[in-house]
Scaffold this active site. Structure first.
Site, PDB file in Angstrom:
ATOM      1  N   ARG A 289      -8.549  61.162  -6.940  1.00  0.00           N
ATOM      2  CA  ARG A 289      -7.803  60.021  -6.406  1.00  0.00           C
ATOM      3  C   ARG A 289      -7.521  60.178  -4.919  1.00  0.00           C
ATOM      4  O   ARG A 289      -6.990  59.272  -4.290  1.00  0.00           O
ATOM      5  CB  ARG A 289      -6.462  59.854  -7.140  1.00  0.00           C
ATOM      6  CG  ARG A 289      -6.573  59.273  -8.512  1.00  0.00           C
ATOM      7  CD  ARG A 289      -5.209  59.007  -9.141  1.00  0.00           C
ATOM      8  NE  ARG A 289      -4.250  60.075  -8.916  1.00  0.00           N
ATOM      9  CZ  ARG A 289      -3.281  60.058  -8.006  1.00  0.00           C
ATOM     10  NH1 ARG A 289      -3.113  59.039  -7.217  1.00  0.00           N
ATOM     11  NH2 ARG A 289      -2.461  61.080  -7.884  1.00  0.00           N
ATOM     12  N   LYS A 290      -7.837  61.306  -4.343  1.00  0.00           N
ATOM     13  CA  LYS A 290      -7.564  61.553  -2.921  1.00  0.00           C
ATOM     14  C   LYS A 290      -8.547  60.748  -2.072  1.00  0.00           C
ATOM     15  O   LYS A 290      -9.688  61.153  -1.868  1.00  0.00           O
ATOM     16  CB  LYS A 290      -7.677  63.037  -2.609  1.00  0.00           C
ATOM     17  CG  LYS A 290      -6.681  63.884  -3.377  1.00  0.00           C
ATOM     18  CD  LYS A 290      -6.956  65.351  -3.186  1.00  0.00           C
ATOM     19  CE  LYS A 290      -6.021  66.180  -4.046  1.00  0.00           C
ATOM     20  NZ  LYS A 290      -6.447  67.565  -4.140  1.00  0.00           N
TER      21      LYS A 290
END
Length: 154
Positions: free
Chosen positions: A9-10
Protein backbone atom coordinates in the site's frame (compact mmCIF):
# COMPACT_ATOMS: atom_id res chain seq x y z
CA UNK A 1 4.27 -22.69 -8.66
CA UNK A 2 6.67 -19.74 -8.73
CA UNK A 3 6.37 -16.96 -6.17
CA UNK A 4 4.19 -13.99 -7.11
CA UNK A 5 5.73 -10.54 -6.85
CA UNK A 6 3.31 -8.09 -5.20
CA UNK A 7 3.35 -4.42 -4.30
CA UNK A 8 2.27 -2.89 -0.99
CA UNK A 9 0.00 0.00 0.00
CA UNK A 10 3.04 2.30 0.18
CA UNK A 11 2.32 4.58 -2.75
CA UNK A 12 2.73 8.22 -3.72
CA UNK A 13 -0.20 10.28 -2.40
CA UNK A 14 -2.74 10.77 -5.19
CA UNK A 15 -1.06 8.26 -7.51
CA UNK A 16 -2.04 4.91 -5.94
CA UNK A 17 -4.37 3.83 -8.74
CA UNK A 18 -1.73 4.58 -11.40
CA UNK A 19 1.16 2.99 -9.49
CA UNK A 20 -0.81 -0.18 -8.78
CA UNK A 21 -1.91 -0.32 -12.40
CA UNK A 22 1.73 -0.03 -13.48
CA UNK A 23 2.63 -3.01 -11.28
CA UNK A 24 -0.07 -5.13 -12.95
CA UNK A 25 0.95 -4.02 -16.45
CA UNK A 26 4.55 -4.90 -15.58
CA UNK A 27 3.56 -8.47 -14.65
CA UNK A 28 3.30 -8.06 -10.88
CA UNK A 29 0.29 -8.38 -8.61
CA UNK A 30 -1.38 -6.04 -6.17
CA UNK A 31 -1.49 -6.70 -2.44
CA UNK A 32 -4.17 -4.71 -0.64
CA UNK A 33 -5.41 -1.54 -2.31
CA UNK A 34 -6.64 -0.12 0.99
CA UNK A 35 -6.88 -1.16 4.63
CA UNK A 36 -10.38 -2.58 4.20
CA UNK A 37 -9.29 -5.14 1.58
CA UNK A 38 -8.00 -7.56 4.18
CA UNK A 39 -6.69 -7.83 7.70
CA UNK A 40 -2.96 -7.52 8.39
CA UNK A 41 -2.05 -8.18 12.00
CA UNK A 42 1.30 -6.55 12.72
CA UNK A 43 3.66 -6.64 15.70
CA UNK A 44 1.90 -3.82 17.58
CA UNK A 45 -1.48 -5.52 17.18
CA UNK A 46 -0.01 -8.78 18.50
CA UNK A 47 1.42 -7.02 21.56
CA UNK A 48 -1.80 -5.11 22.24
CA UNK A 49 -3.93 -8.27 22.00
CA UNK A 50 -1.59 -10.40 24.09
CA UNK A 51 -0.49 -12.74 21.33
CA UNK A 52 -1.20 -13.92 17.80
CA UNK A 53 -3.97 -16.32 18.79
CA UNK A 54 -5.75 -13.59 20.76
CA UNK A 55 -5.37 -11.06 17.94
CA UNK A 56 -6.78 -13.44 15.33
CA UNK A 57 -9.65 -14.39 17.66
CA UNK A 58 -10.60 -10.74 18.21
CA UNK A 59 -10.48 -9.95 14.51
CA UNK A 60 -12.29 -13.07 13.31
CA UNK A 61 -15.32 -12.16 15.45
CA UNK A 62 -15.71 -8.84 13.62
CA UNK A 63 -14.96 -9.47 9.94
CA UNK A 64 -16.95 -11.10 7.13
CA UNK A 65 -16.37 -14.82 6.67
CA UNK A 66 -14.91 -14.12 3.22
CA UNK A 67 -12.09 -11.87 4.44
CA UNK A 68 -8.58 -13.25 4.88
CA UNK A 69 -6.38 -12.66 7.90
CA UNK A 70 -2.64 -12.17 7.44
CA UNK A 71 -0.21 -12.22 10.35
CA UNK A 72 3.27 -10.70 10.39
CA UNK A 73 5.75 -13.12 11.99
CA UNK A 74 9.42 -12.69 12.85
CA UNK A 75 10.24 -16.08 14.39
CA UNK A 76 9.47 -19.77 14.03
CA UNK A 77 7.58 -19.62 17.34
CA UNK A 78 5.29 -16.95 15.90
CA UNK A 79 4.83 -19.01 12.71
CA UNK A 80 3.70 -21.96 14.84
CA UNK A 81 1.28 -19.74 16.79
CA UNK A 82 -0.14 -18.27 13.56
CA UNK A 83 -0.64 -21.76 12.17
CA UNK A 84 -2.35 -22.91 15.37
CA UNK A 85 -4.67 -19.87 15.20
CA UNK A 86 -5.48 -20.68 11.55
CA UNK A 87 -4.10 -17.55 9.91
CA UNK A 88 -4.86 -17.49 6.19
CA UNK A 89 -1.58 -15.82 5.22
CA UNK A 90 1.65 -15.88 7.21
CA UNK A 91 4.10 -13.09 6.45
CA UNK A 92 7.73 -13.99 7.07
CA UNK A 93 9.03 -10.54 7.93
CA UNK A 94 12.75 -9.83 7.61
CA UNK A 95 13.67 -13.49 8.09
CA UNK A 96 16.96 -14.90 6.92
CA UNK A 97 16.87 -17.45 4.12
CA UNK A 98 17.43 -20.50 6.35
CA UNK A 99 14.69 -19.47 8.76
CA UNK A 100 12.38 -18.69 5.84
CA UNK A 101 12.96 -22.17 4.34
CA UNK A 102 12.24 -23.73 7.72
CA UNK A 103 9.03 -21.70 8.09
CA UNK A 104 7.80 -22.69 4.60
CA UNK A 105 8.46 -26.33 5.44
CA UNK A 106 6.56 -26.06 8.74
CA UNK A 107 3.61 -24.24 7.13
CA UNK A 108 3.52 -26.90 4.41
CA UNK A 109 0.64 -25.36 2.43
CA UNK A 110 -1.64 -24.84 5.47
CA UNK A 111 -1.46 -21.08 4.85
CA UNK A 112 -0.21 -18.80 2.11
CA UNK A 113 3.37 -17.71 2.77
CA UNK A 114 4.60 -14.18 2.09
CA UNK A 115 8.19 -12.95 2.30
CA UNK A 116 8.64 -9.29 3.15
CA UNK A 117 11.53 -7.02 4.08
CA UNK A 118 14.95 -6.45 2.54
CA UNK A 119 13.82 -7.59 -0.91
CA UNK A 120 15.79 -6.17 -3.82
CA UNK A 121 17.25 -7.28 -7.15
CA UNK A 122 20.17 -8.98 -5.38
CA UNK A 123 18.01 -10.99 -2.92
CA UNK A 124 14.78 -11.80 -4.74
CA UNK A 125 15.94 -14.98 -6.49
CA UNK A 126 17.20 -16.54 -3.26
CA UNK A 127 13.99 -15.52 -1.46
CA UNK A 128 11.88 -17.08 -4.22
CA UNK A 129 13.97 -20.26 -3.92
CA UNK A 130 12.76 -20.74 -0.31
CA UNK A 131 9.35 -21.79 -1.62
CA UNK A 132 7.29 -18.79 -0.48
CA UNK A 133 4.06 -18.11 -2.37
CA UNK A 134 4.32 -14.31 -2.41
CA UNK A 135 7.13 -11.77 -2.22
CA UNK A 136 6.01 -8.25 -1.32
CA UNK A 137 8.12 -5.28 -2.34
CA UNK A 138 7.20 -1.74 -1.32
CA UNK A 139 9.82 -0.37 -3.67
CA UNK A 140 7.67 -1.30 -6.67
CA UNK A 141 5.58 1.76 -5.90
CA UNK A 142 7.21 4.01 -3.31
CA UNK A 143 10.75 4.22 -4.73
CA UNK A 144 10.25 4.30 -8.48
CA UNK A 145 12.47 6.68 -10.40
CA UNK A 146 10.77 8.75 -13.10
CA UNK A 147 11.61 7.91 -16.68
CA UNK A 148 12.84 10.92 -18.67
CA UNK A 149 10.68 11.16 -21.78
CA UNK A 150 11.68 14.66 -22.84
CA UNK A 151 12.10 15.41 -26.50
CA UNK A 152 15.11 17.38 -27.77
CA UNK A 153 14.86 19.30 -31.01
CA UNK A 154 18.05 20.22 -32.85
Amino acid sequence: MPAKLVDTRKTTPGLRILEKYAVRVGGGYNHRYCLSDGVLIKDNHIKAAGGIKQAIGLVREKIPHTMKIEVETESIEQVLEALDAKADIIMLDNMGLDKMKEAVKIINGKAITEASGNVNADTIYDIASTGVDIISVGGLTHSVKAFDISMKIS
